[in-house]
Design a protein around this motif. Structure first.
Motif, PDB file in Angstrom:
ATOM      1  N   LEU A 481       1.144  -1.251   0.213  1.00 40.56           N
ATOM      2  CA  LEU A 481       0.052   0.081   0.095  1.00 40.56           C
ATOM      3  C   LEU A 481       0.662   1.202  -0.008  1.00 40.56           C
ATOM      4  O   LEU A 481       0.371   2.356  -0.407  1.00 40.56           O
ATOM      5  N   ARG A 482       2.255   1.131   0.478  1.00 42.68           N
ATOM      6  CA  ARG A 482       3.054   2.509   0.446  1.00 42.68           C
ATOM      7  C   ARG A 482       3.877   2.305  -0.797  1.00 42.68           C
ATOM      8  O   ARG A 482       4.986   3.007  -0.989  1.00 42.68           O
ATOM      9  N   GLY A 483       3.376   1.490  -1.914  1.00 43.87           N
ATOM     10  CA  GLY A 483       4.200   1.452  -3.363  1.00 43.87           C
ATOM     11  C   GLY A 483       5.541   0.683  -3.170  1.00 43.87           C
ATOM     12  O   GLY A 483       6.219   1.120  -4.069  1.00 43.87           O
ATOM     13  N   GLY A 484       5.469  -0.125  -2.230  1.00 43.10           N
ATOM     14  CA  GLY A 484       6.964  -0.947  -2.005  1.00 43.10           C
ATOM     15  C   GLY A 484       7.843  -0.021  -1.543  1.00 43.10           C
ATOM     16  O   GLY A 484       9.178  -0.459  -1.208  1.00 43.10           O
ATOM     17  N   SER A 485       7.739   1.311  -1.084  1.00 41.50           N
ATOM     18  CA  SER A 485       8.860   2.020  -0.576  1.00 41.50           C
ATOM     19  C   SER A 485       9.176   1.590   0.697  1.00 41.50           C
ATOM     20  O   SER A 485      10.151   2.030   1.452  1.00 41.50           O
ATOM     21  N   VAL A 486       8.272   1.055   1.535  1.00 40.37           N
ATOM     22  CA  VAL A 486       8.712   0.437   2.679  1.00 40.37           C
ATOM     23  C   VAL A 486       8.760  -1.133   2.963  1.00 40.37           C
ATOM     24  O   VAL A 486       7.888  -1.775   2.371  1.00 40.37           O
ATOM     25  N   ARG A 487       9.801  -1.533   3.408  1.00 38.32           N
ATOM     26  CA  ARG A 487      10.086  -2.936   3.490  1.00 38.32           C
ATOM     27  C   ARG A 487       9.795  -3.438   4.767  1.00 38.32           C
ATOM     28  O   ARG A 487       9.796  -2.929   5.806  1.00 38.32           O
ATOM     29  N   GLY A 488       8.925  -4.845   4.611  1.00 39.32           N
ATOM     30  CA  GLY A 488       8.385  -5.396   6.064  1.00 39.32           C
ATOM     31  C   GLY A 488       9.262  -6.654   6.361  1.00 39.32           C
ATOM     32  O   GLY A 488       9.450  -7.305   5.433  1.00 39.32           O
ATOM     33  N   VAL A 489       9.550  -6.672   7.592  1.00 42.21           N
ATOM     34  CA  VAL A 489      10.090  -7.957   8.109  1.00 42.21           C
ATOM     35  C   VAL A 489       9.038  -8.547   9.264  1.00 42.21           C
ATOM     36  O   VAL A 489       8.631  -7.749  10.120  1.00 42.21           O
ATOM     37  N   PRO A 490       8.560  -9.893   8.997  1.00 41.89           N
ATOM     38  CA  PRO A 490       7.699 -10.356  10.098  1.00 41.89           C
ATOM     39  C   PRO A 490       8.280 -10.742  11.096  1.00 41.89           C
ATOM     40  O   PRO A 490       9.377 -11.248  11.132  1.00 41.89           O
ATOM     41  N   PHE A 491       7.296 -10.952  12.384  1.00 40.42           N
ATOM     42  CA  PHE A 491       7.923 -11.706  13.521  1.00 40.42           C
ATOM     43  C   PHE A 491       8.452 -13.129  13.212  1.00 40.42           C
ATOM     44  O   PHE A 491       7.996 -13.774  11.797  1.00 40.42           O
TER      45      PHE A 491
END
Length: 559
Positions: A481-491
């Motif tokens: 939803l942020r256009g791929g500009s934010v990278r996410g790392v899950p628990f």
């Protein structure tokens, strides 16, 4: 629509695949109806976007940027060709939730036209036209699947339908070097696209064996016998088509779902899976409602939040009386379709059509067996593993309605009346379902439901944040939803679809923690606060903390 004379019992086996004007108009009308029926689903893509679908979207963003993956991240059993369903729209309007979800509608059209073409090739004009009914006026279960790209598996269902179209020409003695090679490549690509295509391969092998056994039983048998050079080219084409699957698994073997296909033969487990199959998954697929309570999924209360959408039984009750006749009609038609296909496998005049019907039955039984023994069957959401049943269901339905229409006196009137009632009830059920989700307003006009997610709002207000740490159902959804500009790392207890992201971060994780009011989320909040984390945002739904990683390995799990 009208039933072709004798089409249901064999004369359609050698029918021309060339469409007449009336049949073409019916097919175009069916395609148009399918697209219109999915407008609210596409329009509200942001509200039903979850992290599984968001990973598909992040892969789409990569493709737009020139980075083509061999397979979807973390799933080497799911090839990346499904990106092409949404890629033209994304090239025109950007990689948005709307362009991403529109690819599911493309997959359904591929299935619709493939099943129509197969019915026409095998059984003739009448059954082909009638086969449009159950796929055009689809259940809400089918509509929901067309909102998921890889999770809906509709591409492999459409691919399977077209594999059978190619196959039936192959076994009728019309094979050439190019036709044999094309069928092999197509089947190999099917296995590359989705491991579920293995069930179609089972059916194709059984159908081919049936055609070979029937060879020499008369002129039709001889016409249904593939030659040895044709079979050799088919195998070579298959190895070529499937090669991206093996190359991708070799170059990028990361698979956090390593027990995705683990099996169990424990009798209590098999009994439980049989109950889920018969009472939840099959009814949801063909009718859109689960038994015995006629619930309709998903839960509207879960839309727009970080979490799976199939929880919350209290909010998933059926939305009206229409659930009862639609469920009865769909299940009744499914039973009749099974009987008609079984009958065609024994008594159809055309040997290739008989063999095809036998192959479809074998594939259907293989799907049921795989469903029962798969250890990862838990609830109605697993109905997506039955999606390949839509092909034999459509063909069998076409045979049933064409046979009814071919009866003297009132047969055609009865078939037409059933089709009109089916279309009216399932369209009404879809409208009720859309209203239940808040996606359809007065005058049957689509409504875009506003997504109010405090985590997303916070990220929009802090464009400097480039990475987040949180639950699986949050991090990838927010990233897309942020256009791929934010990278996410899950628990750590969740699958990590992009391990290269965390590997490049100090301590193996970002410092920004996004935690929902879930047990695991609150556990991480408590651990972070004990470490002296700074509270950046807190409300009743989400807590956001600045929690710098410490130690050489970083804290990916709460202490």
């Amino acid at each position: 629509m009208s039933g072709g004379a004798g089409a249901g019992d064999g004369s359609g086996g050698s029918a021309s695949v060339r469409l007449d004007a009336r049949a073409a108009a019916c097919l175009i009308g069916a395609i148009t109806s399918c697209l219109l029926l999915r407008v609210p689903l596409i329009l509200n893509a942001p509200s039903h976007l979850d992290s599984d679908l968001a990973v598909d979207g992040l892969t789409l963003i990569d493709a737009l940027r020139g980075h083509w993956r061999w397979h979807y991240p973390g799933t080497p059993f799911s090839g990346s060709l499904a990106v092409l369903l949404s890629l033209p729209q994304a090239m025109a309007w950007g990689a948005t939730p709307w362009t991403l979800v529109s690819g599911g509608a493309v997959a359904h059209i591929l299935l619709l036209v493939g099943a129509f073409g197969l019915a026409w090739s095998a059984f003739g004009r009448g059954p082909a036209l009638w086969s449009l009914i159950p796929l055009t006026f689809a259940s809400t279960g089918m509509i929901w699947l067309s909102g998921r790209i890889t999770g809906g598996h509709l591409l492999v269902a459409g691919w399977s339908a077209w594999a059978w179209v190619l196959w039936i020409g192959f076994v009728r003695g019309r094979e050439s070097k190019s036709r044999s090679l094309a069928l092999g490549v197509w089947c190999g690509l099917g296995l590359y696209i989705d491991s579920m295509f293995l069930m179609t391969l089972v059916g194709l092998v059984v159908g081919t064996a049936a055609a070979l056994l029937r060879a020499g039983a008369g002129p039709e048998g001889q016409r249904s016998r593939p030659g040895t050079p044709a079979l050799a080219l088919l195998v070579a084409g298959f190895l070529l088509g499937a090669s991206p699957r093996w190359i991708g698994a070799w170059l990028d073997p990361h698979d956090p779902y390593h027990e995705q296909f683990a099996g169990s033969l424990d009798p209590p487990v098999l009994m439980q899976h049989a109950r889920i199959l018969l009472l939840e998954c099959l009814p949801r697929l063909v009718a859109g409602h689960r038994l015995p309570g006629f619930e309709a999924d998903p839960d509207p209360a879960r839309l727009g939040e970080g979490g799976p959408l199939w929880t919350g039984d209290a909010a998933r009750k059926a939305v009206g009386w229409i659930a009862y006749p639609t469920t009865a009609m769909a299940i009744g038609l499914a039973l009749a379709a099974s009987w008609a296909l079984a009958s065609a496998s024994l008594r159809h005049r055309d040997a290739a059509s008989r063999s095809m019907a036998a192959g479809l039955i074998a594939a259907s039984l293989a799907i049921a067996g795989a469903f029962l023994i798969n250890r990862n069957i838990f609830n109605a959401d697993n109905y997506r593993y039955l999606v390949l049943w839509l092909v034999p269901w459509a063909l069998g339905s076409g045979l049933v309605l064409d046979r009814l229409a071919s009866r003297p006196r009132a047969g055609r009137l009865l078939a037409a009346s059933f089709a009109v009632a089916y279309a009216a009830l399932f369209t009404s059920d879809a409208a009720s379902w859309y209203r239940h989700l808040g996606w359809l307003g007065d005058g049957l006009l689509p409504v875009r439901r506003r997504v109010d997610d405090p985590a997303l709002r916070w990220l929009e207000d802090h464009p400097d944040v480039r990475a987040i740490f949180g639950g699986y159902w949050d991090v990838y959804r927010l990233s897309f939803l942020r256009g791929g500009s934010v990278r996410g790392v899950p628990f750590s207890m969740f699958p990590d679809r992009f391990p290269e992201w965390s590997a490049a971060m100090p301590g193996g994780r970002p410092s920004i923690l996004v935690a929902r009011r879930t047990p695991e989320g609150q556990q991480f909040v408590k651990s972070a606060l004990r470490d002296g984390a700074k509270v950046l945002h807190r409300d009743g739904r989400v807590t956001i903390l600045d929690w710098p990683a410490t130690g050489s390995g970083g804290a990916r799990s709460a202490r």
